[in-house]
Design a protein around this motif. Structure first.
Motif, mmCIF file in Angstrom:
data_model
loop_
_atom_site.group_PDB
_atom_site.id
_atom_site.type_symbol
_atom_site.label_atom_id
_atom_site.label_comp_id
_atom_site.label_asym_id
_atom_site.label_seq_id
_atom_site.Cartn_x
_atom_site.Cartn_y
_atom_site.Cartn_z
ATOM 1 N N PHE A 7 0.720 -1.310 -0.014
ATOM 2 C CA PHE A 7 0.034 -0.155 0.101
ATOM 3 C C PHE A 7 0.909 1.394 0.130
ATOM 4 O O PHE A 7 2.046 1.232 0.525
ATOM 5 C CB PHE A 7 -0.766 -0.086 1.350
ATOM 6 N N GLY A 8 0.473 2.384 -0.712
ATOM 7 C CA GLY A 8 0.980 3.627 -0.530
ATOM 8 C C GLY A 8 0.480 4.423 -1.775
ATOM 9 O O GLY A 8 -0.310 3.897 -2.815
ATOM 10 N N HIS A 118 5.027 14.181 0.807
ATOM 11 C CA HIS A 118 4.175 14.419 -0.580
ATOM 12 C C HIS A 118 5.271 15.027 -1.525
ATOM 13 O O HIS A 118 5.234 14.960 -2.799
ATOM 14 C CB HIS A 118 3.045 15.295 -0.375
ATOM 15 N N ASP A 119 6.045 15.942 -0.760
ATOM 16 C CA ASP A 119 7.021 16.539 -1.982
ATOM 17 C C ASP A 119 8.094 15.471 -2.464
ATOM 18 O O ASP A 119 8.537 15.754 -3.630
ATOM 19 C CB ASP A 119 8.030 17.627 -1.014
ATOM 20 N N TYR A 150 -5.825 9.565 -3.806
ATOM 21 C CA TYR A 150 -5.487 8.705 -2.786
ATOM 22 C C TYR A 150 -5.701 8.922 -1.534
ATOM 23 O O TYR A 150 -6.310 8.211 -0.750
ATOM 24 C CB TYR A 150 -3.746 8.576 -2.998
ATOM 25 N N LEU A 151 -5.440 10.193 -1.034
ATOM 26 C CA LEU A 151 -5.871 10.524 0.340
ATOM 27 C C LEU A 151 -7.389 10.566 0.685
ATOM 28 O O LEU A 151 -7.596 10.153 1.804
ATOM 29 C CB LEU A 151 -5.355 12.230 0.398
ATOM 30 N N ARG A 152 -8.253 10.963 -0.406
ATOM 31 C CA ARG A 152 -9.493 11.011 -0.151
ATOM 32 C C ARG A 152 -10.176 9.451 -0.251
ATOM 33 O O ARG A 152 -11.099 9.272 0.559
ATOM 34 C CB ARG A 152 -10.092 11.871 -1.179
ATOM 35 N N PRO A 156 -8.339 5.628 3.506
ATOM 36 C CA PRO A 156 -9.302 5.026 4.533
ATOM 37 C C PRO A 156 -8.932 3.482 4.437
ATOM 38 O O PRO A 156 -9.343 2.794 5.745
ATOM 39 C CB PRO A 156 -10.642 5.416 3.997
ATOM 40 N N VAL A 157 -8.716 2.768 3.406
ATOM 41 C CA VAL A 157 -8.239 1.441 3.501
ATOM 42 C C VAL A 157 -7.308 0.971 4.631
ATOM 43 O O VAL A 157 -7.437 -0.002 5.401
ATOM 44 C CB VAL A 157 -7.917 1.037 1.916
ATOM 45 N N SER A 158 -6.414 2.111 4.530
ATOM 46 C CA SER A 158 -5.469 1.534 5.739
ATOM 47 C C SER A 158 -6.043 1.596 7.371
ATOM 48 O O SER A 158 -5.629 0.719 8.097
ATOM 49 C CB SER A 158 -4.346 2.843 5.776
ATOM 50 N N GLU A 159 -7.255 2.312 7.572
ATOM 51 C CA GLU A 159 -7.755 2.514 8.683
ATOM 52 C C GLU A 159 -8.453 1.017 8.873
ATOM 53 O O GLU A 159 -8.430 0.394 10.104
ATOM 54 C CB GLU A 159 -8.803 3.496 8.999
ATOM 55 N N PHE A 160 -9.179 0.357 7.830
ATOM 56 C CA PHE A 160 -9.633 -0.966 7.764
ATOM 57 C C PHE A 160 -8.658 -1.771 8.234
ATOM 58 O O PHE A 160 -9.247 -2.820 9.112
ATOM 59 C CB PHE A 160 -10.048 -1.174 6.487
ATOM 60 N N TYR A 161 -7.344 -2.123 7.862
ATOM 61 C CA TYR A 161 -6.498 -2.780 8.339
ATOM 62 C C TYR A 161 -5.957 -2.673 9.482
ATOM 63 O O TYR A 161 -5.616 -3.532 10.398
ATOM 64 C CB TYR A 161 -5.525 -3.214 7.145
ATOM 65 N N ARG A 162 -5.810 -1.433 9.968
ATOM 66 C CA ARG A 162 -5.399 -0.889 11.308
ATOM 67 C C ARG A 162 -6.374 -1.400 12.392
ATOM 68 O O ARG A 162 -5.918 -1.870 13.311
ATOM 69 C CB ARG A 162 -5.208 0.694 11.262
ATOM 70 N N ASN A 163 -7.527 -1.212 12.004
ATOM 71 C CA ASN A 163 -8.704 -1.779 13.217
ATOM 72 C C ASN A 163 -8.523 -3.240 13.174
ATOM 73 O O ASN A 163 -9.256 -3.802 14.210
ATOM 74 C CB ASN A 163 -10.112 -1.493 12.436
#
Length: 191
Positions: A7-8, A118-119, A150-152, A156-163
């Motif tokens: 992911f990234g 981001h830079d 990506y940000l928008r 949020p998929v990262s939160e799904f796996y973080r949970n």
């Protein structure tokens, strides 16, 4: 089996690192872009369905994408595990992927997230654009838009796996080898 979501954001180095991870862990690479091209070129029912949506200017629905992923993971060459590249892109896709894997007695081992400022992403994308000739990597407005999308939509998929306690951040800045070694260390600690 080892099933990894790499992911990234655009320009984080997913393509570079996935090639090395595939070789090191003997993983099957699943990229939705590759799946689309395969199904379209072979004229499969899923390919025809995807083409209809694309011709009408719509995103291919999650059900069609998941159907392609399911078709791929059932093939005989999926032995040691899978590295998902560019998928899942939405929480709905992540939920569907979990259900699909569970139905097949599998699960996601972890999400490895390459974190890059981001830079730095912008510098990398511009450099890649000069080498590859990709128009979307040479236009500042398009680069900014891709990062915003990506940000928008994808972050949020990262939160799904973080949970699920399956999220692992890796610093995506440094030499290709040092980043790779950090990813490998993270994967080896998953078990």
């Amino acid at each position: 089996m080892l099933n990894i979501v790499l992911f990234g954001p655009p320009g984080a180095g997913k393509g570079t690192q996935s090639e090395r991870l595939i070789e090191k862990f003997n993983l099957t690479h699943i990229s939705t872009g590759d799946l689309f091209r395969k199904h379209l070129s072979e004229g499969t029912e899923l390919g025809k369905l995807a083409q209809k949506f694309m011709d009408d200017g719509y995103l291919v629905p999650d059900e069609v994408v998941i159907g392609m992923v399911e078709d791929r993971i059932k093939q005989d060459d999926v032995v040691n595990g899978i590295i998902f590249d560019g998928f899942p892109r939405t929480v709905n896709q992540a939920e569907a992927l979990d259900n699909l894997l569970q139905k097949n007695g599998e699960h996601i081992s972890g999400m490895i997230a390459l974190e890059v400022p981001h830079d730095e992403l912008k510098k990398r994308l511009h450099a890649r654009g000069k080498i590859s000739g990709r128009a979307d990597d040479q236009n500042e407005e398009k680069i900014n838009n891709r990062i915003e999308v990506y940000l928008r939509e994808t972050l949020p998929v990262s939160e799904f796996y973080r949970n699920q306690d399956k999220f692992y951040a890796v610093n995506g800045v440094g030499s290709i080898d040092s980043i790779f070694n950090s990813i490998v260390e993270t994967i080896e600690n998953l078990s």
